[in-house]
Scaffold this motif. Structure first.
Motif, mmCIF file in Angstrom:
data_model
loop_
_atom_site.group_PDB
_atom_site.id
_atom_site.type_symbol
_atom_site.label_atom_id
_atom_site.label_comp_id
_atom_site.label_asym_id
_atom_site.label_seq_id
_atom_site.Cartn_x
_atom_site.Cartn_y
_atom_site.Cartn_z
ATOM 1 N N SER A 32 2.138 1.695 -3.704
ATOM 2 C CA SER A 32 1.609 2.076 -4.369
ATOM 3 C C SER A 32 1.094 3.576 -4.403
ATOM 4 N N ILE A 33 1.221 4.151 -3.012
ATOM 5 C CA ILE A 33 0.838 5.462 -2.664
ATOM 6 C C ILE A 33 1.873 6.305 -3.299
ATOM 7 N N ARG A 34 3.230 6.003 -2.866
ATOM 8 C CA ARG A 34 4.484 6.666 -3.401
ATOM 9 C C ARG A 34 4.370 6.718 -5.129
ATOM 10 N N MET A 35 4.103 5.601 -5.522
ATOM 11 C CA MET A 35 4.090 5.564 -7.122
ATOM 12 C C MET A 35 3.032 6.503 -7.680
ATOM 13 N N ARG A 36 1.820 6.326 -7.073
ATOM 14 C CA ARG A 36 0.686 7.708 -7.590
ATOM 15 C C ARG A 36 1.063 8.973 -7.305
ATOM 16 N N VAL A 37 1.840 9.157 -6.210
ATOM 17 C CA VAL A 37 2.292 10.575 -5.913
ATOM 18 C C VAL A 37 3.336 10.971 -6.824
ATOM 19 N N ASP A 64 0.900 -1.226 -0.036
ATOM 20 C CA ASP A 64 0.084 0.039 0.038
ATOM 21 C C ASP A 64 0.859 1.332 -0.064
ATOM 22 N N ARG A 71 3.596 9.880 -10.111
ATOM 23 C CA ARG A 71 3.173 9.995 -11.271
ATOM 24 C C ARG A 71 2.294 11.340 -11.301
ATOM 25 N N ALA A 72 1.641 11.503 -10.128
ATOM 26 C CA ALA A 72 1.003 12.740 -10.142
ATOM 27 C C ALA A 72 1.893 14.152 -10.223
#
Length: 242
Positions: free
Chosen positions: A211-216, A208, A218-219
């Motif tokens: 995945s949060i780091r990856m989404r941040v 989790d 990408r954003a």
């Protein structure tokens, strides 16, 4: 160890034997700590939260140290030969560390007896059949035997030299000492339901966070070009107005 080094009785050779015996004794005292923990949790119904880690460290690593120091002094003054490996007839300095090992095995045997007794009492109070009760008790006994080191009691006494039984004794003891930690870690750690559940929760928590780091990331990567484009458009508008 070569026969020459064995007979030379050099200092480093005696030190190696002392270190080996120290870790040999710590193996049994850590099993004694495991027996104390189980006996406290099951028989004495004492809160294991009050048991501290430093207590077991003192039992496992601390108590064997003065025992080996006393054994080394005994060897130095009464049996100072052959790298302190083996013993002379009539000299019993090895019992300085072998005696506590025997005592630990006896105490662990008492712990096992009390644990199985409490288990049988609880099983009799339940609604299970008598066959299931004894099956669970036997299973618990067999599971606790390697954890408490009681399998060493099967071949504890050396039968003597020049016999097939001594060969069996040497190989059996070598097998137990080499794979004791492996069996304990597999059956009581890696195959334990609570340990596997905690490891699974840890793995999901890491996934989790990842995945949060990856989404941040990408954003952040997508927001940087848009801001640069707005900046360039603003600079072009200013240049044209001028």
């Amino acid at each position: 160890m070569s026969p020459y080094i064995h007979e030379s009785n050099v200092l480093w050779c005696r030190a190696v034997t002392a270190v080996y015996n120290y870790f040999h004794v710590t193996n049994f005292f850590w099993m004694f700590g495991e027996g104390c923990y189980l006996h406290t949790a099951i028989v004495l119904t004492y809160s294991t939260d009050k048991l501290r880690k430093w207590m077991f460290i003192c039992i496992g690593w601390g108590i064997p140290f003065p025992i080996i120091i006393a054994w080394a002094l005994g060897k130095l003054y009464y049996d100072n030969e052959k790298c302190w490996f083996g013993k002379r007839d009539g000299v019993y300095t090895d019992y300085i560390y072998q005696g506590p090992i025997i005592l630990v095995l006896v105490i662990n045997f008492v712990f096992l007896f009390n644990i199985v007794r409490i288990l049988m009492t609880k099983l009799r109070a339940s609604t299970t059949t008598e066959t299931v009760q004894y099956r669970k008790a036997v299973k618990a006994t067999l599971v606790l035997l390697p954890l408490l080191g009681l399998t060493y009691m099967l071949f504890f006494v050396n039968p003597g030299e020049g016999d097939v039984s001594q060969v069996v004794f040497i190989y059996f003891n070598s097998f137990l000492e080499s794979f004791q930690g492996f069996f304990v870690s597999v059956f009581y750690c890696f195959l334990n339901t609570e340990v596997r559940s905690a490891a699974r929760k840890r793995w999901h928590r890491w996934q989790d966070k990842h995945s949060i780091r990856m989404r941040v990331a990408r954003a952040t990567a997508t927001s940087i070009p848009s801001s640069q484009s707005r900046l360039s458009f603003h600079s072009i508008k200013l240049s044209t107005s001028v």
